[in-house]
Design a protein around this motif. Sequence first.
Motif, mmCIF file in Angstrom:
data_model
loop_
_atom_site.group_PDB
_atom_site.id
_atom_site.type_symbol
_atom_site.label_atom_id
_atom_site.label_comp_id
_atom_site.label_asym_id
_atom_site.label_seq_id
_atom_site.Cartn_x
_atom_site.Cartn_y
_atom_site.Cartn_z
ATOM 1 N N PHE A 1 0.873 -0.828 -0.054
ATOM 2 C CA PHE A 1 0.458 0.070 0.139
ATOM 3 C C PHE A 1 0.759 1.288 -0.042
ATOM 4 C CE2 PHE A 1 -2.250 -3.539 2.168
ATOM 5 C CZ PHE A 1 -4.105 -3.602 1.360
ATOM 6 N N GLY A 2 2.598 1.071 -1.158
ATOM 7 C CA GLY A 2 2.607 2.684 -1.229
ATOM 8 C C GLY A 2 3.961 2.797 0.350
ATOM 9 N N ALA A 3 4.154 1.077 1.049
ATOM 10 C CA ALA A 3 5.904 1.565 1.331
ATOM 11 C C ALA A 3 5.783 0.323 1.937
ATOM 12 C CB ALA A 3 4.469 1.710 2.889
ATOM 13 N N ALA A 4 6.562 0.612 2.234
ATOM 14 C CA ALA A 4 7.724 -1.607 2.541
ATOM 15 C C ALA A 4 6.813 -1.822 3.792
ATOM 16 C CB ALA A 4 8.956 -1.080 2.535
ATOM 17 N N PRO A 5 6.746 -3.628 3.558
ATOM 18 C CA PRO A 5 6.375 -4.042 4.850
ATOM 19 C C PRO A 5 6.891 -3.995 5.968
ATOM 20 C CG PRO A 5 7.302 -5.555 3.107
ATOM 21 C CD PRO A 5 7.167 -4.412 2.720
ATOM 22 N N PHE A 6 6.533 -4.262 6.894
ATOM 23 C CA PHE A 6 7.197 -4.386 8.569
ATOM 24 C C PHE A 6 8.550 -5.279 8.054
ATOM 25 C CE2 PHE A 6 4.057 -1.976 9.939
ATOM 26 C CZ PHE A 6 4.589 -1.077 9.979
ATOM 27 N N ARG A 7 9.367 -5.299 8.778
ATOM 28 C CA ARG A 7 10.035 -6.392 9.012
ATOM 29 C C ARG A 7 9.684 -7.856 9.414
ATOM 30 N NH1 ARG A 7 12.528 -10.094 8.349
ATOM 31 N NH2 ARG A 7 14.827 -9.984 8.858
ATOM 32 N N LEU A 8 8.805 -7.733 10.398
ATOM 33 C CA LEU A 8 8.009 -8.956 10.889
ATOM 34 C C LEU A 8 7.042 -10.002 9.825
ATOM 35 C CD1 LEU A 8 8.116 -10.507 13.513
ATOM 36 C CD2 LEU A 8 5.809 -9.194 14.208
ATOM 37 N N SER A 9 6.889 -8.625 9.108
ATOM 38 C CA SER A 9 5.861 -9.558 7.691
ATOM 39 C C SER A 9 6.660 -10.903 7.122
ATOM 40 C CB SER A 9 5.750 -8.501 6.797
ATOM 41 O OG SER A 9 6.336 -8.158 6.249
#
Length: 84
Positions: A1-9
């Motif tokens: 959604f326009g941003a990098a996913p959280f590291r935890l993903s």
Amino acid sequence: FGAAPFRLSSLGYDSVLLTIRIMRDWPMGAAFPEDRLKDRGGFAGIDGAFRFGRDNVAERALEVQEIRGGITVTISPAPSGFER
């Protein structure tokens, strides 16, 4: 959604890959094949291979990066598996 996913993903992604690999040969109605979690060769993960030790703690084979001039440079890529 326009941003990098959280590291935890990436951990969630790895858990889905592991589930698919185990259930592929798991007959419906059979007990959970716990022995498949102990594959010493490990499993492919989004950030590198991972496996579970005798104590059921996850071991991960990650890449090594170095910061040079404000950017990250991969020094050693993540291995695709473990030695058995």
